[in-house]
Design an enzyme around this catalytic site. Structure first.
Site, PDB file in Angstrom:
ATOM      1  N   CYS A 234      14.080  10.691   5.939  1.00  0.00           N
ATOM      2  CA  CYS A 234      14.069  10.277   7.341  1.00  0.00           C
ATOM      3  C   CYS A 234      15.473  10.280   7.921  1.00  0.00           C
ATOM      4  CB  CYS A 234      13.478   8.890   7.467  1.00  0.00           C
ATOM      5  SG  CYS A 234      14.475   7.683   6.607  1.00  0.00           S
TER       6      CYS A 234
ATOM      7  N   LYS B  20       0.896  -1.173   0.000  1.00  0.00           N
ATOM      8  CA  LYS B  20       0.000   0.000   0.000  1.00  0.00           C
ATOM      9  C   LYS B  20       0.934   1.223   0.000  1.00  0.00           C
ATOM     10  CE  LYS B  20      -1.638   3.052   1.943  1.00  0.00           C
ATOM     11  NZ  LYS B  20      -1.352   4.449   1.506  1.00  0.00           N
TER      12      LYS B  20
HETATM   13  P1  NAD Z   1       2.663   9.135   6.915  1.00  0.00           P
HETATM   14  O1  NAD Z   1       2.798   8.528   8.246  1.00  0.00           O
HETATM   15  O2  NAD Z   1       1.730  10.277   6.725  1.00  0.00           O
HETATM   16  O3  NAD Z   1       2.192   8.036   5.837  1.00  0.00           O
HETATM   17  C1  NAD Z   1       2.869   6.816   5.663  1.00  0.00           C
HETATM   18  C2  NAD Z   1       1.912   5.778   5.112  1.00  0.00           C
HETATM   19  O4  NAD Z   1       0.869   5.544   6.067  1.00  0.00           O
HETATM   20  C3  NAD Z   1       1.218   6.183   3.826  1.00  0.00           C
HETATM   21  O5  NAD Z   1       1.106   5.055   2.998  1.00  0.00           O
HETATM   22  C4  NAD Z   1      -0.161   6.663   4.294  1.00  0.00           C
HETATM   23  O6  NAD Z   1      -1.168   6.449   3.348  1.00  0.00           O
HETATM   24  C5  NAD Z   1      -0.415   5.828   5.531  1.00  0.00           C
HETATM   25  N1  NAD Z   1      -1.146   6.550   6.576  1.00  0.00           N
HETATM   26  C6  NAD Z   1      -1.159   7.883   6.803  1.00  0.00           C
HETATM   27  N2  NAD Z   1      -1.893   8.164   7.894  1.00  0.00           N
HETATM   28  C7  NAD Z   1      -2.354   6.989   8.375  1.00  0.00           C
HETATM   29  C8  NAD Z   1      -3.157   6.621   9.492  1.00  0.00           C
HETATM   30  N3  NAD Z   1      -3.624   7.528  10.332  1.00  0.00           N
HETATM   31  N4  NAD Z   1      -3.413   5.314   9.686  1.00  0.00           N
HETATM   32  C9  NAD Z   1      -2.917   4.372   8.851  1.00  0.00           C
HETATM   33  N5  NAD Z   1      -2.148   4.678   7.772  1.00  0.00           N
HETATM   34  C10 NAD Z   1      -1.868   5.956   7.528  1.00  0.00           C
HETATM   35  O7  NAD Z   1       4.146   9.524   6.429  1.00  0.00           O
HETATM   36  P2  NAD Z   1       4.580  10.321   5.140  1.00  0.00           P
HETATM   37  O8  NAD Z   1       4.203  11.753   5.308  1.00  0.00           O
HETATM   38  O9  NAD Z   1       4.153   9.624   3.913  1.00  0.00           O
HETATM   39  O10 NAD Z   1       6.170  10.172   5.249  1.00  0.00           O
HETATM   40  C11 NAD Z   1       6.982  11.015   6.009  1.00  0.00           C
HETATM   41  C12 NAD Z   1       7.286  10.399   7.350  1.00  0.00           C
HETATM   42  O11 NAD Z   1       7.891   9.122   7.186  1.00  0.00           O
HETATM   43  C13 NAD Z   1       8.305  11.212   8.148  1.00  0.00           C
HETATM   44  O12 NAD Z   1       7.895  11.237   9.478  1.00  0.00           O
HETATM   45  C14 NAD Z   1       9.601  10.430   7.990  1.00  0.00           C
HETATM   46  O13 NAD Z   1      10.542  10.620   9.015  1.00  0.00           O
HETATM   47  C15 NAD Z   1       9.077   9.048   7.977  1.00  0.00           C
HETATM   48  N6  NAD Z   1      10.026   8.128   7.360  1.00  0.00           N
HETATM   49  C16 NAD Z   1      10.710   7.287   8.188  1.00  0.00           C
HETATM   50  C17 NAD Z   1      11.639   6.423   7.657  1.00  0.00           C
HETATM   51  C18 NAD Z   1      12.402   5.492   8.545  1.00  0.00           C
HETATM   52  O14 NAD Z   1      13.102   4.642   8.017  1.00  0.00           O
HETATM   53  N7  NAD Z   1      12.317   5.583   9.847  1.00  0.00           N
HETATM   54  C19 NAD Z   1      11.865   6.409   6.281  1.00  0.00           C
HETATM   55  C20 NAD Z   1      11.143   7.280   5.471  1.00  0.00           C
HETATM   56  C21 NAD Z   1      10.213   8.131   6.026  1.00  0.00           C
END
Ligand code: NAD
Length: 494
Positions: free
Chosen positions: A280, A172
């Site tokens: 990240c 997803k």
């Molecule tokens: P996000 O948490 O908004 O979304 C990530 C995924 O989760 C997406 O597929 C989204 O559709 C889904 N999602 C969003 N809200 C949700 C909810 N309430 N319940 C269930 N699913 C949900 O993150 P983003 O904005 O796409 O990405 C940026 C974030 O990801 C930053 O915080 C970054 O630090 C983090 N990140 C972490 C790593 C790591 O390895 N730790 C790597 C890349 C990005």
């Protein structure tokens, strides 16, 4: 208008119902309409992944690996197309997009070695005439939920290893840049991955909630923001799934007084502002030790002002747009907050305008000095081109700051002192550490993952960890009755 749908059982599947636009962040234009999976569509993907599982998990690992070999060559052949899809929906530069696909391909290369990784262990004559061996077997249907900032690399860190281990997979991807992940799945089919082994469902929170609680799903890999990661970890484990949920970050870089400042400035410019800070592993906080801060800020500030900002498709662009209008406003509001909190805004990129791209999500790089540990611009993840500089009197204070922060994804130190570097690597409470390396994303054959509130669960991605996450161990103890034994009422010992 381009329509983006789902990839189920080796075919594009068109669903009805909820849909939303996918934008080009550089122009603000709508690129496509994305259709979200409804309940029936989710069930179709589960059905496809369930049906493909018995034959795929029984396929010898070496044959699974051969599909991955072919997949690797196809990904390389299509690298330019994949990078263009990323830049069109994410905004990062084409060279950065290519690099991110390449870092994903490295995990496909690792997965090509799956027969070796899965070989298990064998202890002959563990007791008299008794042998004991262990093996690793697939879990079943695995789900991957991925963020917008690496639409190819992070999915590629998950599903190649999962399918190499004999699982089937439902991805997803982020609803903000779904085209590249969809193409990854098409190429996997072209490489010979049987239909149903890898499926892609488009959607948001609602789709995720259905997937992570579905009784047929065995494991969930999530990468995204910390509140969502924590919630997914709690919900999915509550429903009996194996879960790894990677969250947000505030990555510190300590600069020691003996560091090569020019080298540190050059490295941190890319680490803080590359990909508009939407990584990240981006460095978002510098801890300058002793008297190094003035020289560091004086050298970095003009470089931040001179950043070449533009669309990711332009050859000389160093920093592209942010992912969305909402995110741009959020990042700018953090800069407003930092000013209110009393930090010294040395470079203010809030009013940056790019000629001919007034509808794009552009802002300039921002640099704060004299930030203190209680400020929200230090405590919270901003996820934009904003670097904060804190000042610490000595190494011990700097280390304490890093260790007391709630996030623990990556960190770095710039120094010429091997003893300090070694102490830092040993004592810092962070999962990935760089020594004169600003973004220490490990190579594919080493584990990737953070500590503290940057990872919920304890098994990292790639390296041996990926294989461990996507398999369960079985240990067999066997005896053949050439030398008959009588009844044993006590626990056998050797
Ligand atoms: P996000 O948490 O908004 O979304 C990530 C995924 O989760 C997406 O597929 C989204 O559709 C889904 N999602 C969003 N809200 C949700 C909810 N309430 N319940 C269930 N699913 C949900 O993150 P983003 O904005 O796409 O990405 C940026 C974030 O990801 C930053 O915080 C970054 O630090 C983090 N990140 C972490 C790593 C790591 O390895 N730790 C790597 C890349 C990005």
């Amino acid at each position: 208008m381009k329509e983006i749908n789902h990839f189920i059982n080796g075919e594009m599947f068109v669903s009805q119902g909820k849909a939303q636009s996918v934008f080009n962040p550089a122009t603000g234009e709508v690129n496509a309409t994305l259709h979200f999976a409804d309940e029936a569509t989710i069930e179709l993907a589960i059905k496809a992944a369930t049906a493909a599982l018995p034959a795929w998990s029984a396929t010898p690992p070496v044959r699974r690996a051969r599909v991955l070999f072919k997949y690797k060559t196809l990904l390389e052949k299509n690298l330019d197309e994949l990078a263009s899809l990323i830049t069109a929906e994410h905004g990062k530069t084409l060279t950065d997009a290519r690099g991110s696909v390449q870092r994903g391909i490295e995990v496909v290369e690792l997965a090509c070695g799956v027969p070796y990784l899965l070989r298990g262990s064998y202890a002959e004559n563990a007791a008299t005439d008794v042998d004991c061996y262990s093996m690793r077997q697939p879990l079943g249907i695995c789900v991957g939920i991925t963020p917008f900032n690496f639409p190819a690399m992070i999915p590629l860190w998950m599903f190649p290893m999962a399918v190499a281990c004999g699982n089937t997979f439902i991805l997803k991807p982020s609803e903000k840049d779904p085209s590249c992940p969809l193409r990854l799945a098409e190429l996997a089919l072209e490489a010979g991955l049987p239909a149903g082994v890898l499926n892609v469902l488009q959607g948001d929170k609602t789709t995720v909630e259905k997937l992570i609680t579905h009784p047929k799903v065995a494991a969930v890999s999530f990468v995204g923001s910390t509140p969502v990661a924590e919630n997914i970890y709690q919900t999915a484990t509550h429903h009996g799934k194996r879960v790894q949920a990677f969250g947000g970050a505030k990555n510190h870089c300590i600069i020691m007084p003996d560091a090569d400042i020019d080298q540190a400035v050059a490295a941190l410019l890319g680490a803080a502002y590359g990909s508009a800070g939407e990584r990240c592993m981006a460095i978002s906080a510098v801890v300058a030790v002793g008297n190094v801060a003035d020289a560091f800020v004086a050298k970095l500030a003009p470089r931040v002002r001179a950043l070449k900002i533009g669309p990711g498709t332009a050859a000389d662009t160093e920093m592209g747009p942010l992912i969305s209008k909402e995110h741009l406003q959020r990042v700018k509001s953090y800069v407003d907050l930092g000013v209110k909190e009393g930090a010294d805004l040395v470079v203010d990129g809030r009013d940056f305008q790019l000629k001919d791209y007034q509808h794009g999500n552009f802002m300039g790089g921002c640099l704060f000095d004299k930030v203190t540990p209680t400020m929200r611009i230090y405590r919270e993840e901003i996820f934009g081109p904003v670097l904060v500089v804190l000042r610490a009197p000595d190494f011990a204070t700097a280390l304490q700051l890093v260790n007391e922060h709630e996030y623990g994804n990556g960190t770095a130190i710039f120094t010429r002192d091997g003893g300090i570097a070694r102490t830092f690597a040993s004592q810092v409470k962070v999962g990935m550490v760089g020594i004169n390396v600003p973004i220490p994303v490990p190579v594919a054959y080493q584990p990737f993952g953070g500590w503290k509130r940057s990872l919920f669960g304890d098994i990292h991605l790639h390296g041996d960890e990926g294989m461990r996450f996507y398999t369960k161990v079985k240990t067999v103890t066997q005896r053949w009755f050439e030398n008959p034994v009588g009844t044993e009422f006590t626990l056998p010992t050797n």
